[in-house]
Design an enzyme around this catalytic site. Sequence first.
Site, PDB file in Angstrom:
ATOM      1  N   HIS A 141       0.737  -1.284   0.008  1.00 24.30           N
ATOM      2  CA  HIS A 141       0.105   0.077  -0.116  1.00 24.30           C
ATOM      3  C   HIS A 141       0.843   1.286   0.025  1.00 24.30           C
ATOM      4  O   HIS A 141       0.266   2.339  -0.155  1.00 24.30           O
ATOM      5  CB  HIS A 141      -1.038   0.069   1.149  1.00 24.30           C
ATOM      6  CG  HIS A 141      -1.768  -1.152   1.283  1.00 24.30           C
ATOM      7  ND1 HIS A 141      -2.964  -1.467   0.053  1.00 24.30           N
ATOM      8  CD2 HIS A 141      -1.919  -2.187   2.209  1.00 24.30           C
ATOM      9  CE1 HIS A 141      -3.533  -2.615   0.353  1.00 24.30           C
ATOM     10  NE2 HIS A 141      -3.148  -2.774   1.574  1.00 24.30           N
ATOM     11  N   CYS A 142       2.192   1.129   0.235  1.00 18.76           N
ATOM     12  CA  CYS A 142       3.076   2.273   0.055  1.00 18.76           C
ATOM     13  C   CYS A 142       3.775   2.660  -1.125  1.00 18.76           C
ATOM     14  O   CYS A 142       3.963   1.732  -1.971  1.00 18.76           O
ATOM     15  CB  CYS A 142       4.193   1.982   0.932  1.00 18.76           C
ATOM     16  SG  CYS A 142       5.262   3.545   1.398  1.00 18.76           S
TER      17      CYS A 142
END
Length: 354
Positions: A141-142
């Site tokens: 998710h980064c």
Amino acid sequence: HRTELYEEPPSGCWPIVYSPDYNITFMGLEKLHPFDAGKWGKVINFLKEEKLIADDLIVQAREATDEDLLVVHTRRYLNKLKWSFVVATITEIPPVAFLPNFVVQRKVLKPLRTQTGGTIMAGKLAVDRGWAINVGGGFHHCSSDKGGGFCAYADITLAIKFLFERVQGVSRATIIDLDAHQGNGHERDFMDDPRVYIMDAYNRYIYPGDGFAKRAIKRKVELEWGTEDTEYLQKVQTHVEGALNEFKADIVVYNAGTDILDGDPLGGLAISPQGIVKRDEVVFRAARSRRIPILMVTSGGYQKRTARIIADSILNLHGLGLLGKERAACAVGSSSVDQMIRDSAKDFSNLALQ
């Protein structure tokens, strides 16, 4: 920049990357997140109990430095992590906001930086050995300038960019993301990059629901609540084969989240432990049969029984000969010897062709 992450590992080891520094422990605060923050160490302990590995047979992960992280991340983003409340938001552990940042750096971010270093190291190992497993990582998710969903560093993007920039012959990558959540971080990072092909299978109704990032997915497998083994495995098999046939990759990065497990509070799918083991087998078989190096990261998985399932999956892959049948000899310099043998074989076949 020079990086220690690409130095040859010492002799006698498997391309399994881990460090005790992966595990997050401080004053019980880690218990406020549904995440089992010691799962990585538990995986290793199960593998030791089964005599698959010993401490001196695994590659010790090293922490990614700021210089390593800047290959992808903006300086502005890394500076933001110096604010405890930002880290609290990303890791979803609210009390972290009230801790002094030096504690947050040491107790939360250092483990995540070490796992990130482990993913970068495993990328190089996978190309050298045909496969590698980072027992941590998978922070999908980064992206370069934004963290979230427990992911503070973009380790998948980093591993791929490192390979593209530093390893000859690696210029195309396929990401197979089978965590229960959409991998919006690497999707945003590689949005317009034709060198990276993304397959993502996820529960369509849960976090992050990032419509913009979905545009980067070449093979989108959107799953319904409570999807079970038969349907799931059939879809994975079809689309993994399809993805690897459609795009000729030099490396497969496999995000093997175990939050698809039945009863996971965040994943909302209903896959059995046996289903997860079978899924990993399908992916490894597809990559290994095509001789594409595969790097596996463990990503999400939020239940206490998760560590045992990951260990069982690695034992299964080994039992089936999908990890190379023998203990990979990584005696000092052996990879250069291998390289010489490969090169002379290539020269010989070129001569034969002339």
